[in-house]
Scaffold this motif. Structure first.
Motif, PDB file in Angstrom:
ATOM      1  N   SER A  46     -19.395  84.806 -90.741  1.00 35.61           N
ATOM      2  CA  SER A  46     -18.474  85.482 -89.835  1.00 35.61           C
ATOM      3  C   SER A  46     -17.588  84.433 -89.171  1.00 35.61           C
ATOM      4  N   LEU A  68     -13.985  83.777 -86.718  1.00 35.80           N
ATOM      5  CA  LEU A  68     -12.947  84.352 -85.865  1.00 35.80           C
ATOM      6  C   LEU A  68     -11.637  83.599 -86.127  1.00 35.80           C
ATOM      7  N   VAL A  72     -18.615  82.043 -86.138  1.00 32.89           N
ATOM      8  CA  VAL A  72     -19.334  82.769 -85.074  1.00 32.89           C
ATOM      9  C   VAL A  72     -20.690  82.108 -84.802  1.00 32.89           C
ATOM     10  N   LEU A 112     -20.889  79.659 -81.965  1.00 36.83           N
ATOM     11  CA  LEU A 112     -20.612  80.115 -80.605  1.00 36.83           C
ATOM     12  C   LEU A 112     -21.868  80.718 -79.976  1.00 36.83           C
ATOM     13  N   ALA A 113     -21.881  80.642 -78.600  1.00 40.84           N
ATOM     14  CA  ALA A 113     -22.949  81.302 -77.848  1.00 40.84           C
ATOM     15  C   ALA A 113     -22.463  82.642 -77.327  1.00 40.84           C
ATOM     16  N   GLY A 114     -21.179  82.798 -77.427  1.00 43.47           N
ATOM     17  CA  GLY A 114     -20.623  84.087 -76.995  1.00 43.47           C
ATOM     18  C   GLY A 114     -19.120  83.992 -76.794  1.00 43.47           C
ATOM     19  N   VAL A 115     -18.541  85.098 -76.632  1.00 46.82           N
ATOM     20  CA  VAL A 115     -17.092  85.169 -76.346  1.00 46.82           C
ATOM     21  C   VAL A 115     -16.938  86.003 -75.086  1.00 46.82           C
ATOM     22  N   GLU A 116     -16.177  85.482 -74.162  1.00 45.97           N
ATOM     23  CA  GLU A 116     -15.989  86.178 -72.891  1.00 45.97           C
ATOM     24  C   GLU A 116     -14.491  86.260 -72.585  1.00 45.97           C
ATOM     25  N   ALA A 117     -14.199  87.253 -71.836  1.00 45.08           N
ATOM     26  CA  ALA A 117     -12.816  87.356 -71.367  1.00 45.08           C
ATOM     27  C   ALA A 117     -12.592  86.340 -70.267  1.00 45.08           C
ATOM     28  N   ARG A 156     -11.696  84.886 -66.992  1.00 41.71           N
ATOM     29  CA  ARG A 156     -11.532  85.334 -65.612  1.00 41.71           C
ATOM     30  C   ARG A 156     -10.797  84.245 -64.847  1.00 41.71           C
ATOM     31  N   ARG A 203      -6.587  83.839 -72.769  1.00 40.87           N
ATOM     32  CA  ARG A 203      -7.244  85.097 -72.436  1.00 40.87           C
ATOM     33  C   ARG A 203      -8.755  85.044 -72.686  1.00 40.87           C
ATOM     34  N   TRP A 204      -9.130  84.212 -73.619  1.00 39.03           N
ATOM     35  CA  TRP A 204     -10.543  84.272 -74.035  1.00 39.03           C
ATOM     36  C   TRP A 204     -11.221  82.914 -73.864  1.00 39.03           C
ATOM     37  N   GLU A 219      -5.622  83.813 -78.210  1.00 41.66           N
ATOM     38  CA  GLU A 219      -5.790  85.121 -78.824  1.00 41.66           C
ATOM     39  C   GLU A 219      -6.859  85.057 -79.891  1.00 41.66           C
ATOM     40  N   ILE A 220      -7.631  86.143 -80.026  1.00 40.85           N
ATOM     41  CA  ILE A 220      -8.528  86.316 -81.170  1.00 40.85           C
ATOM     42  C   ILE A 220      -7.807  87.275 -82.099  1.00 40.85           C
ATOM     43  N   PHE A 261     -11.551  89.157 -86.929  1.00 44.51           N
ATOM     44  CA  PHE A 261     -12.932  88.824 -87.231  1.00 44.51           C
ATOM     45  C   PHE A 261     -13.093  89.036 -88.727  1.00 44.51           C
TER      46      PHE A 261
END
Lengths: 184, 491
Positions: free
Chosen positions: A34, A36, A49, A52-57, A59, A106-107, A123-124, A127
């Motif tokens: 997988s 991105l 993927v 990565l440990a995760g994808v967050e928006a 803030r 953004r991410w 941007e993403i 996938f």
């Protein structure tokens, strides 16, 4: 504006949406990975993927009085503080200038081996799951030596970012900076 | 001075009246003389008749005496008839004589004396006759010898002689008077007539001289006037000819003017018709303008409503866009969650593969949702863009419609003004038509008048020629009259 084309498109969307439920269940293909497809700075890259440990928006980012290359500050993600770095800057992309129309970050890609490091991207885009044969070797000197290879996606060549290398480089710079301050 | 003051008629009348006065005086004198002569002659006849009556009375007495004697001698009654007739005629003669001498008192007195004598004599005659019858012839003869009877008879004859003598003297006197009257009448007739004739000759001569002189002056003036009249008539003939020619030329010009006036009247009538039709079309157009004004107002109202609806549509599109943003955010969040699920599944090893499949399904669903949301956004953007374009176009159209409405109101006002002007034009055209008709009528009247003037000019020319001829004749007559008057003067 005529309503007929809109109705036709809506019908297509509805049909595609309904068809997705009619399609046979997918099987996880072990041979495929997988990935991105992302935009970092002005460039298009690919991130695995599994790195990565995760994808967050993204803030609110609080800036820090540090002068590390690519460091934007710290961001709060689900009760944790992450060091937020600009992935594009780390990959050697030109410096960002929001006043010149650069896309906002953004991410946040949370690194798998360094959960305290977050890489900010614009941007993403997609996938995708790709086969190992889709990866092509690349000159290691490109992108600061943080690319694993080149992935062909939609008739474009995407550099596959080595997240572990990035995270290691960031950690190394941070240690160097800490050491330097200690020495001072 | 008297010649100048007295007109010819007055002079002739004065001569005639003077002559008539002389003749009247002569006639009156002659009448008086003749009347006196007749009266005297009548009196003369009466005297003669009176003398005759005296003679008859004497004869009657003689006849009665003779008849008495014859009766006395012969004693025959039929012999008394002449006696009785004589007695009766004697009475009649006395009465006649009394009437004839009624104007002479002396004769009347004489006749008064005669009357008892006559009665006495007649009574004696009757008494002798009666005696004869009663007493016989002898007694009767005795009565004849009585003196009283003879005396009476003598007295009668004496009175009658006086009367006769007086009448004879009067007769002589009247005869002399008649002769005197006759001489006077003759004198009057001869002398008066001669004097009258002489006076009339004198008056006539004087009147003729004065008349001759007056007529001569008049004839001389008439000659000069005839010459002047002839010259004037000649000039008048020329003027009449020129007037006739000018009148004909004016008549021709008026004729052309009349034709032009008729053409103008016909064109004015056509203009009036066109103006009337134009006015009707303008009124129809005005109604159409009013309807169009109402339609434009309705369109403007609908456009404003459309703008309002389009703005509402734009707001709704924005709201939809906001909702789509939320959906997109949710889609992205879902996608991220799916990606994170995939990361977690990858971290879970073999146990997470089935979970990875589910996460992949969720991610694909999220992708499709995102794609759909983007497409919807694109559609919404298109709708918004179209709505904005429509709003702008509609606002532009609204402004254009408002401007058009304002312009159209101006057009309507101008059109109503045009309608009024067209109506005024129709009225003016109608007035022009009426005026032109009146003008044509007047020109026709002028044409008739000019024709009459032309005829009058021709008649004037004819009469001028006649005047010229008459003046020439008058000049000739005046010359002849002058020669008639001047001829005795030369002799």
């Amino acid at each position: 504006m005529a309503l007929d084309p809109i109705l036709v498109r809506l019908a297509e969307i509805r049909r595609s949406f309904d068809a997705s439920f009619a399609a046979p269940a997918l099987h996880h293909d072990k041979e495929r990975q997988s990935v991105l497809a992302i935009q970092a700075g002005e460039g298009r890259f690919a991130v695995r993927v599994e790195d990565l440990a995760g994808v967050e928006a993204c803030r609110k980012i609080v800036k820090l009085p540090a002068n590390l290359p690519g460091l934007l500050g710290v961001a709060g993600i689900r009760g944790r503080l992450l060091a937020a770095y600009d992935l594009g800057a780390l990959l050697g992309q030109p410096s960002r200038d929001l006043s010149q129309g650069s896309a906002p970050l953004r991410w946040i890609l949370v690194c798998g081996n360094e959960p305290e490091v977050g890489l900010l991207i614009e941007e993403i885009e997609a996938f995708v799951r790709v086969a190992a044969a889709d990866f092509k070797p690349i000159d290691q000197s490109a992108a600061g030596g943080h690319l694993l290879g080149v992935l062909q996606h939609r008739e474009r060549s995407l550099g596959v970012v080595d997240i572990a290398s990035i995270a290691a480089a960031v950690a190394r710079r941070a240690e160097e900076s800490v050491d330097g301050r200690r020495r001072q | 001075m008297m010649d100048r003051a007295w007109t010819l008629r007055r002079q002739i009348a004065s001569g005639i009246f003077l002559s008539l006065g002389i003749l009247a005086v002569l006639g009156v004198a002659s009448f008086v003389s003749v009347r006196s002569l007749v009266t005297t002659n009548t009196r003369l006849d009466r005297s003669r008749q009176a003398i005759i009556e005296i003679e008859r009375m004497l004869s009657g007495f003689s006849a009665a005496e003779a008849a008495q004697r014859a009766f006395l001698l012969l004693d025959q009654d039929e012999l008394l008839t002449p006696c009785e007739a004589a007695i009766q005629s004697t009475e009649q003669n006395y009465a006649s004589l009394r009437g004839l001498t009624a104007d002479d008192p002396q004769q009347q007195r004489r006749l008064e004396r005669l009357r008892p004598l006559m009665r006495e004599r007649l009574r004696e005659l009757s008494a002798s006759i009666e005696r004869h019858r009663r007493e016989g012839l002898t007694s009767a003869l005795q009565s004849l010898g009585e003196v009283r009877g003879r005396l009476a008879m003598t007295a009668i004859k004496s009175v009658l002689a006086e009367i006769d003598e007086a009448e004879s003297a009067r007769l002589a006197e009247l005869s002399a008077e008649i002769g005197s009257i006759e001489r006077r009448v003759f004198g009057i007739l001869l002398g008066g007539t001669g004097s009258a004739v002489l006076l009339i000759i004198v008056i006539g001569s004087a009147t003729i001289r004065r008349t001759n002189r007056t007529i001569g002056v008049v004839v001389e003036r008439m000659q000069r006037s005839s010459v002047e009249l002839q010259a004037a008539a000649t000039q008048q003939v020329r003027g009449a000819k020129e007037q006739s020619t000018s009148s004909q030329e004016v008549s021709a010009a008026i004729h052309e003017l009349l034709a032009a006036s008729r053409q103008i009247a016909e064109r004015a009538r056509r203009v009036t018709e066109v103006a009337t039709h134009t006015a009707a079309a303008a009124r129809t157009g005005d109604q159409a303008v009013e309807k169009a004004d109402l339609a434009i107002s309705a369109i403007l109202h609908q456009v404003r409503r459309l703008v309002s609806h389009m703005l509402s549509l734009g707001r709704k599109s924005q709201e939809i866009g906001a909702i789509l943003d939320i959906i997109n955010d949710l889609t992205e969040e879902t996608n991220i969650l799916a990606i994170n699920a995939t990361v977690e599944a990858a971290g879970a090893g073999e146990a997470g593969r089935r979970f990875s499949v589910v996460a992949d399904e969720i991610r694909k669903l999220s992708d499709r949702t995102g794609v759909s949301a983007r497409e919807i956004r694109a559609l919404i953007e298109e709708i918004r863009s179209a709505a904005n374009t429509t709003v702008m176009a509609t606002e532009t159209g609204s402004k254009a419609a408002e401007a058009g409405a304002i312009e159209f109101r101006d057009v309507a006002v101008n059109f109503r003004r045009i309608v009024e002007l067209v109506g005024s034009t129709a009225e003016v055209a109608r007035e022009i038509e009426l005026s032109t008709k009146q003008q044509a009528s007047t020109v026709e009247q002028v044409n008739l008048a000019i024709a009459e003037v032309t005829v009058s000019a021709q008649q004037t020319e004819t009469s001028s020629n006649q005047t010229l001829s008459t003046s020439s004749e008058l000049a000739e007559l005046s010359r002849e009259l002058a020669s008639l008057i001047q001829e005795p003067a030369r002799a």
